[in-house]
Enzyme design. Sequence first.
Site, PDB file in Angstrom:
ATOM      1  N   GLU A 116      -2.042   0.529  -8.497  1.00  0.00           N
ATOM      2  CA  GLU A 116      -3.103   0.119  -8.612  1.00  0.00           C
ATOM      3  C   GLU A 116      -4.160   1.346  -7.906  1.00  0.00           C
ATOM      4  O   GLU A 116      -4.404   1.996  -6.983  1.00  0.00           O
ATOM      5  CB  GLU A 116      -3.639  -1.688  -7.723  1.00  0.00           C
ATOM      6  N   HIS A 132      -9.584  -8.504  -7.209  1.00  0.00           N
ATOM      7  CA  HIS A 132      -9.288  -7.675  -6.237  1.00  0.00           C
ATOM      8  C   HIS A 132     -10.127  -9.235  -4.859  1.00  0.00           C
ATOM      9  O   HIS A 132     -11.218  -9.621  -5.360  1.00  0.00           O
ATOM     10  CB  HIS A 132     -10.192  -6.967  -6.140  1.00  0.00           C
ATOM     11  N   GLU A 143     -11.553  -2.675  -8.239  1.00  0.00           N
ATOM     12  CA  GLU A 143     -12.122  -2.990  -6.610  1.00  0.00           C
ATOM     13  C   GLU A 143     -13.702  -1.747  -6.545  1.00  0.00           C
ATOM     14  O   GLU A 143     -14.957  -2.157  -6.198  1.00  0.00           O
ATOM     15  CB  GLU A 143     -11.433  -3.161  -5.935  1.00  0.00           C
ATOM     16  N   ASP A 160      -0.240   0.048  -4.062  1.00  0.00           N
ATOM     17  CA  ASP A 160      -1.277   0.105  -4.012  1.00  0.00           C
ATOM     18  C   ASP A 160      -1.756   1.269  -3.627  1.00  0.00           C
ATOM     19  O   ASP A 160      -1.469   1.718  -3.086  1.00  0.00           O
ATOM     20  CB  ASP A 160      -2.183  -0.742  -4.089  1.00  0.00           C
ATOM     21  N   LYS A 207       0.390  -1.254  -0.044  1.00  0.00           N
ATOM     22  CA  LYS A 207      -0.203   0.085  -0.208  1.00  0.00           C
ATOM     23  C   LYS A 207       1.097   1.306  -0.158  1.00  0.00           C
ATOM     24  O   LYS A 207       1.916   1.168   0.204  1.00  0.00           O
ATOM     25  CB  LYS A 207      -0.886  -0.024   1.047  1.00  0.00           C
ATOM     26  N   ASP A 258     -14.533  -7.597  -8.773  1.00  0.00           N
ATOM     27  CA  ASP A 258     -14.541  -7.507  -6.917  1.00  0.00           C
ATOM     28  C   ASP A 258     -16.327  -8.427  -7.045  1.00  0.00           C
ATOM     29  O   ASP A 258     -17.216  -8.258  -7.983  1.00  0.00           O
ATOM     30  CB  ASP A 258     -14.517  -5.931  -6.559  1.00  0.00           C
TER      31      ASP A 258
END
Length: 478
Positions: free
Chosen positions: A273, A380, A302, A247, A219, A325
């Site tokens: 992402e 995701h 997602e 992400d 992240k 998702d």
Amino acid sequence: MPFPNKTGLKITHLDVKDVRFPTSLGGHGSDALHTDPNYSCAYVTTVTENGKRGFGLTFTCGRGTEIVVLAIRALKRFIIGKNASDIFADFSGFWRTITNDSQMRWIGPEKGVAHLAAAAILNSLWDLWARIENKPVWKLLELVSTIDFRYITDVITKDEAICMLKAKRAGKEERVQFLEENGYPAYTTQVGWMGYSDATVEELCRKYLDLGFTHFKVKVGRSVEDDVRRAGAVRKCIGEDKVLMVDANQAWDVEEAIDWMRQLAHLKPLWIEEPTSPDDVLGHAKIAEALKPYGIGVATGEMCANRVMFKQFLQSGGMQFCQIDSARIGGINEILSVYLMAEKLKEDNLTLKGTGSPSADITMRLNPVAVSKSSKVCPHAGGVGLCEMVQHLQFWDYASLSGTMEGRLVEYVDQQHEHFYDPCVVVNARYMAPKLPGYSTEFLPETLEKFTYPNGSEWKKMIKEGVFPAPDEAELVN
């Protein structure tokens, strides 16, 4: 395939519960924007006259789950009293009924809370159908008749979808056997939560390397200096021969995303992402074009609201990795349409690049992004029940549609699986094929007793001890 005998399949009851887990206490699931998530879900049980049950859910992050629960209750009028066999026989028609009611569509349409609520109900119906047929969902998915093609016929029609699936029947049995013996490749996000300490991240990198993982996601998005340090530490731990992804969870403006990623490019991430707003199709396309020289693709989906948004992302070149998702859009019915569009545009792109025709050359010169429409579907997962569900979708894709795993992975987060009757199983960084009937979405009874909010035993205890505040007026509705 024939539909189930109608006898005893009248739907008599639909129960919905707000189920929450206190993941914020350990920083699990934390990212640049979702700093303290309590992984949760709206959990639906659909019951027929003869006692058959289907279980479905929609993933949430804590606060707000009660709103999805209320929306599900508002949609019960469209399902109670219906015969499940009739629903399955006209599943696309039922899908449109539940997602496009003339009054409730005003709070959508086909997006937001209304769509999350519909997805939980639809997921429970797919689980019910698979249980009636005594099959895991991934072996049930084949019927184009379950898909509403409205708004996407400019990309793919029902007849084209039928032709695509028929063309892939050759070799399907061998692909199913391969899945049953070898599973499907996964990547891990477990090492990359923003709330983890450096020591925890390093420890988890070693753990998942030992478990056979070769793809790791981190992240990013709060501080570029901190991102360079944290992502750099992961790169150092996993080595240059492994794959790194990052992400941002929608943290940046478009130009900010481009600049930020240029500063991370030396770490050789495969993708960035959700670099910006999940609704900004052209912004994603601009980011993808700017990062192409660095070999960095864009992954998103997602938080993509519906098949129309996916259509535009796929057409624009704004996503090189398509992240469906299992609960964000309207259940399996709508998800299948995204898989079909991704496959159709991949085939169109291959045809365009292979023609050598003047018209194709002109298209490439006028719109360079047009030659980058191919998008690999990499679902995701990670939230409550998402790993359990998306494995079925990706197994179906390999067996029945794309027939390839090249460049494709399923996200894996090692949390909350112990609460399911049929949890996903990952061995040597590969999802093993689900074998039990259904969609792998049934909670264990003790989980519901402990974690149903706010009256589950664990929540009562934590609220009494002051670990969490008492529920507010809206949450008390549950």
